[in-house]
Design a protein around this motif. Structure first.
Motif, mmCIF file in Angstrom:
data_model
loop_
_atom_site.group_PDB
_atom_site.id
_atom_site.type_symbol
_atom_site.label_atom_id
_atom_site.label_comp_id
_atom_site.label_asym_id
_atom_site.label_seq_id
_atom_site.Cartn_x
_atom_site.Cartn_y
_atom_site.Cartn_z
ATOM 1 N N ALA A 103 0.837 -1.204 0.000
ATOM 2 C CA ALA A 103 0.000 0.000 0.000
ATOM 3 C C ALA A 103 0.871 1.252 0.000
ATOM 4 O O ALA A 103 0.595 2.213 -0.734
ATOM 5 N N ILE A 104 1.916 1.248 0.773
ATOM 6 C CA ILE A 104 2.825 2.403 0.815
ATOM 7 C C ILE A 104 3.510 2.573 -0.529
ATOM 8 O O ILE A 104 3.610 3.685 -1.055
ATOM 9 N N THR A 141 2.482 1.573 -3.508
ATOM 10 C CA THR A 141 1.503 2.027 -4.493
ATOM 11 C C THR A 141 1.204 3.509 -4.302
ATOM 12 O O THR A 141 1.145 4.271 -5.267
ATOM 13 N N ARG A 142 1.033 3.917 -3.069
ATOM 14 C CA ARG A 142 0.719 5.307 -2.781
ATOM 15 C C ARG A 142 1.846 6.235 -3.233
ATOM 16 O O ARG A 142 1.609 7.281 -3.814
ATOM 17 N N THR A 143 3.106 5.838 -3.009
ATOM 18 C CA THR A 143 4.229 6.685 -3.415
ATOM 19 C C THR A 143 4.395 6.705 -4.929
ATOM 20 O O THR A 143 4.806 7.711 -5.496
ATOM 21 N N THR A 157 1.961 6.537 -7.114
ATOM 22 C CA THR A 157 0.894 7.346 -7.717
ATOM 23 C C THR A 157 1.061 8.823 -7.400
ATOM 24 O O THR A 157 0.746 9.660 -8.238
ATOM 25 N N THR A 158 1.577 9.150 -6.232
ATOM 26 C CA THR A 158 1.738 10.562 -5.876
ATOM 27 C C THR A 158 3.104 11.111 -6.235
ATOM 28 O O THR A 158 3.289 12.314 -6.345
ATOM 29 N N PRO A 201 8.266 8.348 0.769
ATOM 30 C CA PRO A 201 7.690 8.111 2.101
ATOM 31 C C PRO A 201 8.583 8.761 3.170
ATOM 32 O O PRO A 201 9.774 8.868 3.012
#
Length: 172
Positions: free
Chosen positions: A159-160, A162-164, A166-167, A171
């Motif tokens: 999840a971390i 994927t989030r990084t 996309t943005t 982290p």
């Protein structure tokens, strides 16, 4: 010098010629040098002091005291002979170095770098607070289970990631 005068007086105030020519002195201290030393116009050497003490028939205790006093005057107080002396000297040097280089610790950051530093520090404090909360909760539960039980660490990592991606942010 005063110790030498007292030592000479204890020996019966022999003449300088008698002291210089005594077999105990062994020719190591001329009469003129002895005179200059006793009137304070010349600094004696350790060898001259030892010859003078021998010529005055002083015991080993008085001779050692005379030589120790001379060493104290010429070399300064004796240095400690214990292992911690090296650590104490290193600590003194570190403090001096730290004081001399204190200007290095003061960084001139522009507003953006300062903001990034503040955000990083706030994030770290939040992580520490969360860790404290988790430890407190585990203490209350009696430490019955390891911290990773009940959590899917692989899913959290994905999840971390994927989030990084996309943005585009790193982290914290």
């Amino acid at each position: 010098m005063r110790a030498m005068v007292r030592m000479r007086a204890a020996a019966g105030n022999p003449s300088l010629r008698a002291l210089a020519s005594s077999p105990e002195a062994g020719g190591r201290i001329p009469r003129s040098t002895l005179h200059l030393i006793l009137v304070g116009r010349r600094e004696p050497t350790s060898e001259q002091l030892a010859a003078f003490a021998a010529a005055c028939h002083s015991g080993p205790e008085a001779t050692n005291a005379l030589l120790a006093g001379h060493a104290w005057i010429t070399d300064g107080p004796p240095r400690p002979l214990y292992p911690c002396a090296a650590a104490e000297l290193a600590e003194q040097r570190r403090l001096v170095d730290e004081e001399a280089l204190s200007w290095r610790d003061e960084q001139d950051l522009d507003w953006y770098e300062q903001q990034l530093l503040d955000e990083e520090e706030a994030h770290f404090r939040q992580l520490m607070a969360n860790a404290e909360d988790e430890i407190t909760a585990r203490e209350q539960n009696g430490w019955t289970e390891p911290p990773h039980v009940g959590r899917d660490l692989r899913a959290e990592l994905n999840a971390i990631t994927t989030r990084t991606q996309t943005t585009g942010n790193q982290p914290h």
